[in-house]
Design a protein around this motif. Structure first.
Motif, PDB file in Angstrom:
ATOM      1  N   MET A  33       0.775  -1.191  -0.055  1.00 52.91           N
ATOM      2  CA  MET A  33      -0.007   0.070  -0.011  1.00 52.91           C
ATOM      3  C   MET A  33       0.742   1.326  -0.056  1.00 52.91           C
ATOM      4  O   MET A  33       2.096   1.371   0.692  1.00 52.91           O
ATOM      5  CB  MET A  33      -1.003  -0.053   1.433  1.00 52.91           C
ATOM      6  N   GLY A  34       0.407   2.161  -0.644  1.00 55.69           N
ATOM      7  CA  GLY A  34       1.196   3.489  -0.826  1.00 55.69           C
ATOM      8  C   GLY A  34       0.221   4.591  -0.425  1.00 55.69           C
ATOM      9  O   GLY A  34      -0.919   4.541  -0.618  1.00 55.69           O
ATOM     10  N   TRP A  35       1.024   5.649   0.077  1.00 58.51           N
ATOM     11  CA  TRP A  35       0.232   7.149   0.116  1.00 58.51           C
ATOM     12  C   TRP A  35       0.870   8.105  -0.681  1.00 58.51           C
ATOM     13  O   TRP A  35       2.483   8.191  -0.830  1.00 58.51           O
ATOM     14  CB  TRP A  35       0.616   7.536   1.831  1.00 58.51           C
ATOM     15  N   PHE A  36       0.305   8.793  -1.551  1.00 59.24           N
ATOM     16  CA  PHE A  36       0.837   9.826  -2.242  1.00 59.24           C
ATOM     17  C   PHE A  36       0.232  11.149  -2.027  1.00 59.24           C
ATOM     18  O   PHE A  36      -0.934  11.229  -1.460  1.00 59.24           O
ATOM     19  CB  PHE A  36       0.541   9.503  -3.608  1.00 59.24           C
ATOM     20  N   ARG A  37       0.593  12.270  -2.471  1.00 60.44           N
ATOM     21  CA  ARG A  37       0.085  13.501  -2.327  1.00 60.44           C
ATOM     22  C   ARG A  37       0.110  14.383  -3.482  1.00 60.44           C
ATOM     23  O   ARG A  37       1.180  14.078  -4.179  1.00 60.44           O
ATOM     24  CB  ARG A  37       0.441  14.289  -1.249  1.00 60.44           C
ATOM     25  N   PHE A  46       5.035  10.569  -4.528  1.00 60.35           N
ATOM     26  CA  PHE A  46       5.189   9.745  -3.458  1.00 60.35           C
ATOM     27  C   PHE A  46       5.507   9.981  -2.397  1.00 60.35           C
ATOM     28  O   PHE A  46       6.256  10.943  -2.007  1.00 60.35           O
ATOM     29  CB  PHE A  46       6.275   8.655  -3.768  1.00 60.35           C
ATOM     30  N   VAL A  47       4.811   9.494  -1.170  1.00 64.68           N
ATOM     31  CA  VAL A  47       4.954   9.901   0.285  1.00 64.68           C
ATOM     32  C   VAL A  47       5.614   8.744   0.886  1.00 64.68           C
ATOM     33  O   VAL A  47       6.677   8.805   1.811  1.00 64.68           O
ATOM     34  CB  VAL A  47       3.654  10.366   0.895  1.00 64.68           C
ATOM     35  N   ALA A  48       4.762   7.600   1.048  1.00 66.48           N
ATOM     36  CA  ALA A  48       5.275   6.488   1.640  1.00 66.48           C
ATOM     37  C   ALA A  48       4.791   5.177   1.265  1.00 66.48           C
ATOM     38  O   ALA A  48       3.605   5.047   0.381  1.00 66.48           O
ATOM     39  CB  ALA A  48       4.850   6.448   3.093  1.00 66.48           C
ATOM     40  N   PHE A  49       5.342   3.961   1.595  1.00 67.86           N
ATOM     41  CA  PHE A  49       4.848   2.676   1.053  1.00 67.86           C
ATOM     42  C   PHE A  49       5.236   1.823   2.186  1.00 67.86           C
ATOM     43  O   PHE A  49       5.964   1.897   2.923  1.00 67.86           O
ATOM     44  CB  PHE A  49       5.791   2.482  -0.302  1.00 67.86           C
ATOM     45  N   GLY A 100       1.991  -4.686  -7.485  1.00 65.75           N
ATOM     46  CA  GLY A 100       2.793  -5.910  -7.207  1.00 65.75           C
ATOM     47  C   GLY A 100       3.966  -5.898  -8.171  1.00 65.75           C
ATOM     48  O   GLY A 100       4.993  -6.954  -7.981  1.00 65.75           O
ATOM     49  N   GLY A 101       3.941  -5.461  -9.403  1.00 64.30           N
ATOM     50  CA  GLY A 101       4.811  -5.756 -10.433  1.00 64.30           C
ATOM     51  C   GLY A 101       6.163  -4.610 -10.565  1.00 64.30           C
ATOM     52  O   GLY A 101       7.081  -4.942 -10.897  1.00 64.30           O
ATOM     53  N   GLY A 102       5.673  -3.434 -10.128  1.00 69.00           N
ATOM     54  CA  GLY A 102       6.648  -2.435 -10.501  1.00 69.00           C
ATOM     55  C   GLY A 102       7.216  -1.619  -9.131  1.00 69.00           C
ATOM     56  O   GLY A 102       6.835  -2.149  -8.168  1.00 69.00           O
ATOM     57  N   SER A 103       7.683  -0.558  -9.523  1.00 69.71           N
ATOM     58  CA  SER A 103       8.393   0.314  -8.360  1.00 69.71           C
ATOM     59  C   SER A 103       7.023   0.890  -7.547  1.00 69.71           C
ATOM     60  O   SER A 103       6.294   1.225  -8.210  1.00 69.71           O
ATOM     61  CB  SER A 103       9.140   1.266  -8.931  1.00 69.71           C
ATOM     62  N   TYR A 104       7.361   0.910  -5.982  1.00 76.74           N
ATOM     63  CA  TYR A 104       6.389   1.290  -5.124  1.00 76.74           C
ATOM     64  C   TYR A 104       6.506   3.106  -5.377  1.00 76.74           C
ATOM     65  O   TYR A 104       5.306   3.762  -4.774  1.00 76.74           O
ATOM     66  CB  TYR A 104       6.641   1.195  -3.968  1.00 76.74           C
ATOM     67  N   TYR A 105       7.430   3.588  -5.972  1.00 74.28           N
ATOM     68  CA  TYR A 105       7.765   5.036  -6.350  1.00 74.28           C
ATOM     69  C   TYR A 105       6.730   5.834  -7.167  1.00 74.28           C
ATOM     70  O   TYR A 105       6.298   6.745  -7.040  1.00 74.28           O
ATOM     71  CB  TYR A 105       9.148   5.468  -6.677  1.00 74.28           C
ATOM     72  N   TYR A 106       6.182   4.905  -8.116  1.00 72.93           N
ATOM     73  CA  TYR A 106       5.465   5.557  -9.191  1.00 72.93           C
ATOM     74  C   TYR A 106       3.883   5.174  -9.139  1.00 72.93           C
ATOM     75  O   TYR A 106       3.337   3.985  -9.063  1.00 72.93           O
ATOM     76  CB  TYR A 106       6.084   4.971 -10.679  1.00 72.93           C
TER      77      TYR A 106
END
Length: 123
Positions: A33-37, A46-49, A100-106
């Motif tokens: 799970m991620g948080w973005f702003r 990206f904020v957090a994963f 699940g497949g790529g970077s958490y950053y994008y």
């Protein structure tokens, strides 16, 4: 999967807020799970994963040491504790389910998004 984010509001600089994101669907406990702003006129950032188990976390440099991401799989909820808030943290905050497949950053690597909750930090 449906996501419902809440907890935003107006806070003075130096204050704290805790965002929550409740998810429906069986994929929550097996998904990162991620948080973005997203600030007005700017891209979603990206904020957090947090990994599905909660063992692995990542943070944007701008929030490291001030924000903490956590999750409760029994409640299908992910949290973002935000301390020492700054005016530059003002934005709409979104939670997302990582594909699940790529970077958490994008943000493009996330399959589902909540509706966003607005955080406003006054100076």
């Amino acid at each position: 999967v449906q996501l419902q984010a809440c907890g935003g509001g107006l806070v003075q600089a130096g204050g704290s807020l805790r965002l929550s994101c409740a998810a429906s669907g069986r994929t929550f406990s097996t998904s990162g799970m991620g948080w973005f702003r997203q600030a007005p006129g700017k891209e979603r950032m990206f904020v957090a994963f947090i990994s599905w188990s909660g063992v692995i976390t990542h943070y944007a440099d701008s929030v490291k040491g001030r924000f903490t991401i956590s999750r409760d799989n029994a409640k299908n909820t992910v949290y973002l504790q935000m301390n020492s808030l700054k005016p530059e943290d003002t934005a709409a905050y979104y939670c997302g389910v990582h594909g699940g497949g790529g970077s958490y950053y994008y943000w493009s690597e996330y399959d589902y998004w909540g509706q966003g909750t607005l955080v406003t930090v006054s100076s």
